[in-house]
Design an enzyme around this catalytic site. Structure first.
Site, PDB file in Angstrom:
ATOM      1  N   GLY A  46     -13.561   0.872   5.305  1.00 33.59           N
ATOM      2  CA  GLY A  46     -14.083   1.882   6.235  1.00 33.59           C
ATOM      3  C   GLY A  46     -13.333   1.698   7.538  1.00 33.59           C
ATOM      4  O   GLY A  46     -12.111   1.681   7.563  1.00 33.59           O
ATOM      5  N   GLU A  47     -14.055   1.465   8.595  1.00 34.94           N
ATOM      6  CA  GLU A  47     -13.437   1.232   9.900  1.00 34.94           C
ATOM      7  C   GLU A  47     -14.044  -0.048  10.477  1.00 34.94           C
ATOM      8  O   GLU A  47     -15.235  -0.072  10.791  1.00 34.94           O
ATOM      9  CB  GLU A  47     -13.683   2.462  10.795  1.00 34.94           C
ATOM     10  CG  GLU A  47     -13.173   2.327  12.195  1.00 34.94           C
ATOM     11  CD  GLU A  47     -11.732   1.837  12.266  1.00 34.94           C
ATOM     12  OE1 GLU A  47     -10.857   2.414  11.611  1.00 34.94           O
ATOM     13  OE2 GLU A  47     -11.497   0.839  12.975  1.00 34.94           O
ATOM     14  N   SER A  48     -13.210  -1.078  10.574  1.00 34.30           N
ATOM     15  CA  SER A  48     -13.749  -2.395  10.946  1.00 34.30           C
ATOM     16  C   SER A  48     -14.379  -2.399  12.336  1.00 34.30           C
ATOM     17  O   SER A  48     -15.361  -3.109  12.577  1.00 34.30           O
ATOM     18  CB  SER A  48     -12.665  -3.459  10.849  1.00 34.30           C
ATOM     19  OG  SER A  48     -11.572  -3.148  11.689  1.00 34.30           O
ATOM     20  N   CYS A  79     -10.496  -4.257   2.446  1.00 34.07           N
ATOM     21  CA  CYS A  79      -9.845  -3.527   3.533  1.00 34.07           C
ATOM     22  C   CYS A  79     -10.529  -3.821   4.886  1.00 34.07           C
ATOM     23  O   CYS A  79     -10.357  -4.915   5.399  1.00 34.07           O
ATOM     24  CB  CYS A  79      -9.790  -2.046   3.179  1.00 34.07           C
ATOM     25  SG  CYS A  79      -8.468  -1.210   4.033  1.00 34.07           S
ATOM     26  N   ARG A 108      -4.078  -5.185  11.389  1.00 36.08           N
ATOM     27  CA  ARG A 108      -4.713  -3.893  11.083  1.00 36.08           C
ATOM     28  C   ARG A 108      -3.678  -2.773  10.979  1.00 36.08           C
ATOM     29  O   ARG A 108      -2.668  -2.780  11.693  1.00 36.08           O
ATOM     30  CB  ARG A 108      -5.733  -3.516  12.171  1.00 36.08           C
ATOM     31  CG  ARG A 108      -6.935  -4.422  12.184  1.00 36.08           C
ATOM     32  CD  ARG A 108      -7.907  -4.007  13.272  1.00 36.08           C
ATOM     33  NE  ARG A 108      -8.400  -2.655  13.067  1.00 36.08           N
ATOM     34  CZ  ARG A 108      -8.599  -1.766  14.036  1.00 36.08           C
ATOM     35  NH1 ARG A 108      -8.336  -2.081  15.283  1.00 36.08           N
ATOM     36  NH2 ARG A 108      -9.064  -0.573  13.754  1.00 36.08           N
ATOM     37  N   ILE A 135      -5.494   2.403   2.062  1.00 35.65           N
ATOM     38  CA  ILE A 135      -5.832   3.420   3.062  1.00 35.65           C
ATOM     39  C   ILE A 135      -5.841   2.780   4.449  1.00 35.65           C
ATOM     40  O   ILE A 135      -6.712   1.951   4.736  1.00 35.65           O
ATOM     41  CB  ILE A 135      -7.223   4.041   2.766  1.00 35.65           C
ATOM     42  CG1 ILE A 135      -7.254   4.579   1.328  1.00 35.65           C
ATOM     43  CG2 ILE A 135      -7.554   5.137   3.780  1.00 35.65           C
ATOM     44  CD1 ILE A 135      -8.627   5.028   0.872  1.00 35.65           C
ATOM     45  N   ARG A 136      -4.890   3.125   5.272  1.00 37.17           N
ATOM     46  CA  ARG A 136      -4.738   2.458   6.580  1.00 37.17           C
ATOM     47  C   ARG A 136      -4.954   0.955   6.397  1.00 37.17           C
ATOM     48  O   ARG A 136      -5.722   0.313   7.109  1.00 37.17           O
ATOM     49  CB  ARG A 136      -5.709   3.027   7.617  1.00 37.17           C
ATOM     50  CG  ARG A 136      -5.298   4.398   8.120  1.00 37.17           C
ATOM     51  CD  ARG A 136      -6.163   4.884   9.269  1.00 37.17           C
ATOM     52  NE  ARG A 136      -7.563   4.879   8.923  1.00 37.17           N
ATOM     53  CZ  ARG A 136      -8.506   4.167   9.532  1.00 37.17           C
ATOM     54  NH1 ARG A 136      -8.205   3.427  10.567  1.00 37.17           N
ATOM     55  NH2 ARG A 136      -9.740   4.207   9.139  1.00 37.17           N
ATOM     56  N   HIS A 173      -8.424  -0.798  -1.724  1.00 40.15           N
ATOM     57  CA  HIS A 173      -9.741  -0.324  -2.171  1.00 40.15           C
ATOM     58  C   HIS A 173      -9.818  -0.455  -3.696  1.00 40.15           C
ATOM     59  O   HIS A 173      -9.350   0.441  -4.412  1.00 40.15           O
ATOM     60  CB  HIS A 173      -9.933   1.153  -1.793  1.00 40.15           C
ATOM     61  CG  HIS A 173     -10.273   1.382  -0.360  1.00 40.15           C
ATOM     62  ND1 HIS A 173     -11.520   1.815   0.059  1.00 40.15           N
ATOM     63  CD2 HIS A 173      -9.543   1.226   0.762  1.00 40.15           C
ATOM     64  CE1 HIS A 173     -11.530   1.928   1.371  1.00 40.15           C
ATOM     65  NE2 HIS A 173     -10.339   1.587   1.831  1.00 40.15           N
ATOM     66  N   GLU A 175     -12.241  -0.021  -5.585  1.00 38.96           N
ATOM     67  CA  GLU A 175     -13.171   0.985  -6.150  1.00 38.96           C
ATOM     68  C   GLU A 175     -12.508   2.367  -6.231  1.00 38.96           C
ATOM     69  O   GLU A 175     -13.070   3.294  -6.806  1.00 38.96           O
ATOM     70  CB  GLU A 175     -14.462   1.029  -5.307  1.00 38.96           C
ATOM     71  CG  GLU A 175     -14.410   1.806  -3.998  1.00 38.96           C
ATOM     72  CD  GLU A 175     -13.539   1.191  -2.897  1.00 38.96           C
ATOM     73  OE1 GLU A 175     -12.919   0.135  -3.112  1.00 38.96           O
ATOM     74  OE2 GLU A 175     -13.480   1.791  -1.803  1.00 38.96           O
TER      75      GLU A 175
END
Ligand code: GLN
Length: 196
Positions: A46-48, A79, A108, A135-136, A173, A175
């Protein structure tokens, strides 16, 4: 075995789907009190920076930090989840918190912006190949001496899945994956937990 998925932000649902396919019904963790009951926890991508903020406001951070330090919980960070576990976060925001329990240095957004997200081949234990989404994604720039590399990027051989005791962490990821044996990474997590 009581498995939770941290459900503050990020890709919670697909982790739940993979666990369901392995016969596990995970708890969606949103408050600190739920941490006490768990044997295993997944921190999704997600976004850490956002997850870091929400961890503090939901009173989860301190509870989880204690269980990680006691080594009484198995954890899988993917991630953003890896970033939250790392000892050293490069290109992080000053106010972003990390549990600092996984002895790696991680940078990051090292693979570029959202638009440069891609599927990449990962070789697991020098045998199985899966093709999950990056993803990023962060890049692991240093692996501590007690950290084992389990998965490497096929194109560059760099570490992308690592383990330190009860901690498993992926830059990708697992999943979100197109190859056949994608749930193998979740299986590795559940097996490690029983061993250690
Ligand atoms: N770049 C994101 C971060 O710093 C992580 C991206 C992801 O989890 N897919 O938190």
């Amino acid at each position: 075995m009581k498995v939770g998925v941290l459900a503050l932000q990020g890709d919670v649902r697909l982790h739940t789907d993979v666990l369901n396919s392995l016969g596990i019904k995970p708890t969606n963790v949103t408050i600190g009190a739920q941490i006490d009951e768990l044997s295993h926890l997944i921190i999704p991508g997600g976004e850490s920076t956002t997850i870091s903020k929400l961890l503090s406001s939901g009173h989860i951070f301190d509870k989880l930090q204690q269980r990680l330090e006691d080594r009484s919980i198995s954890i899988f960070g993917t991630c953003a989840g890896l970033i939250l576990l790392a000892k050293e976060v490069l290109d992080g925001r000053d106010d972003q918190k990390s549990f600092g329990v996984l002895d790696v240095s991680v940078r990051r957004n090292a693979f570029g912006r959202q638009i440069e997200s891609d599927l990449k081949e990962v070789v697991l234990n020098s045998i199985n190949v899966i093709e999950p989404a990056f993803i990023r994604a962060p890049r692991i720039e240093r692996v501590g001496k007690d950290v084992e590399t389990i998965g490497r990027l096929k194109e560059s051989d760099e570490p992308v899945l690592v383990r330190q005791g009860k901690i498993l962490a992926a830059t990708f990821h697992p999943e979100l994956c197109v190859s056949q044996d994608c749930n193998i990474v979740h299986k590795i997590f559940l097996e490690i937990a029983e061993e250690s």
